[in-house]
Design a protein around this motif. Structure first.
Motif: not given
Length: 435
Positions: A269-273, A276-278, A332-336
């Motif tokens: 979750t930290i990686f995504g936040s 990737l700034h999701l 690099t993207t949200e979909v990925q």
């Protein structure tokens, strides 16, 4: 103890239902996002002051996990031995449940100005959660026959996933529909969710506390106090493990691949936040879907283990984990990220449930020292989590989070190579484990 008694099996599974809300809400979903938004400096940057040191908040989160699991890895083998000697597994389990749930209550008071409180309460909640698990797992070979280990373990994890998803959905409504709750802000909604974890955890834990027995005291002669006899029990089990080479080999393999599994689960979750700034809500919904896929994965693993054998099934799962880590390096993207999360969800439940049941199959038949044996399994779990999150945090601090993913892929490969040297019978028996 009568084995395969439905009331006891159901009660045992209910502890997965009770404790898994901590894994989902505190560890994976809401708290990491709240932590990323709260543990920031005056300019909103990720480098924060903690006890006089400047630390990246992602690394600080990782180090908090590392400390908690190092502590529990050091004390649990001794506590497990004392529990076996005294026949008090349930009492130790209760202590850690109440410790962890109280720490979740303290997280309600975590705000930007008291970062230390948040980090310490989070670490202690992890100690309470992980400390209770070793005594909970130790009941498995006592309450069920060997042919039911895989499906019972999968059933427990599945109930945990379902229960935690239900609570997360409720907590999500506070974030998505704050007008239903008087227009509360997102920070307050997050902090209330930490309180709901404490109440859920303690409340549903009363069911296994009522039905599960304390355990049978060890046959060791009672000379000296509990601590002294706990060390005697520990020495006894260490001696027995030295004659179980396949069990030892499995623990080594588990140490390596679990290092990767747990680090991904705690840092994902930290990686995504941070990387990737999701959006926060997108992250939480992704984790929710991940839990649902984990239910499917746990049952698929149980079915495949009956056809291919335990270690062959785990080996196949590890190949997928290696692919996940390598793929994550290029995301690099949200979909990925969503596709990656789907892969993690499917293999997450399978590797956890099957690892627990495989180790139970590798224990000597009718052993009375289940807490002591599972304390070694738990020590491998916690030491590997400590080492994985520590190295991940160091690499992140020095060269960025993406390079840490390549380290995780490497340790999955090491675990896979060791695991492939273990026979993969459908049912392990003690003569095999001593050969």
């Amino acid at each position: 103890m009568e084995k395969n008694k439905s009331s006891i099996l159901n009660a045992w599974c209910m502890y997965d239902w009770a404790n898994s809300v901590h894994s989902l809400v505190i560890v994976s979903a809401i708290f990491p996002i709240y932590f990323s938004n709260t543990a920031v400096n005056a300019q909103g940057g990720a480098d924060v002051d903690f006890l006089g040191m400047t630390v990246n908040n992602s690394a600080l989160f990782s180090f908090a996990v590392s400390f908690a699991f190092l502590f529990i890895a050091l004390v649990n083998p001794i506590l497990g031995a004392i529990a076996d000697f005294s026949g008090s597994k349930k009492r130790f389990m209760q202590f850690f449940v109440y410790l962890g749930s109280f720490s979740c209550l303290l997280l309600y008071f975590f705000k930007r100005e008291n970062l230390e409180l948040g980090v310490v309460a989070f670490a202690i909640s992890l100690i309470g959660w992980s400390g209770s698990i070793v005594f909970y797992n130790a009941y498995l070979p006592e309450i069920a026959t060997e042919n039911r280990y895989d499906k019972l373990s999968a059933r427990g994890f599945t109930m945990g996933y379902i229960g935690s998803v239900l609570l997360l959905i409720f907590n999500l409504t506070m974030l998505i529909k704050p007008e239903w709750y008087g227009g509360i802000d997102s920070g307050t909604a997050c902090r209330i969710s930490f309180v709901t974890v404490a109440v859920w955890w303690v409340g549903f834990a009363q069911i296994p506390f009522y039905y599960l027995p304390n355990g049978t005291p060890s046959g060791l002669k009672r000379e000296g106090g509990w601590i002294w006899n706990g060390f005697r029990e520990l020495k006894k089990v260490l001696g027995e493990l030295s004659h179980l080479p396949i069990t030892k080999r499995f623990l080594v393999a588990f140490f390596f691949y679990n290092m990767g599994v747990q680090t991904v689960m705690y840092i994902g979750t930290i990686f995504g936040s941070n990387e990737l700034h999701l959006p926060d809500n997108a992250l939480i919904v992704t984790i929710l879907l991940l839990q649902l896929l984990a239910i499917v994965g746990a049952y698929c693993a149980a079915v495949l283990s009956g056809k291919w054998g335990n270690t062959s099934t785990i080996s196949g799962i590890l190949v997928i984990w290696i692919g996940v880590c390598v793929t994550a390096y290029f995301v690099t993207t949200e979909v990925q990220f969503y596709g990656l999360a789907a892969g993690i969800g499917f293999v997450m439940g399978g590797v956890q449930s099957l690892s627990r049941s495989t180790y139970a199959k590798l224990l000597p038949d009718n052993t009375p020292d289940t807490a002591s044996y599972f304390s070694f399994y738990d020590a491998c779990d916690k030491f590997s989590t400590f080492l994985g999150t520590t190295i991940f945090g160091i690499i992140t601090q020095v060269s960025g989070m993406r390079n840490s993913l390549l380290f995780l892929a490497l340790i999955f490969v090491i675990g896979l190579l060791i695991l492939r040297r273990i026979p993969s019978q459908k049912i392990y028996r003690s003569p095999l484990s001593t050969s």
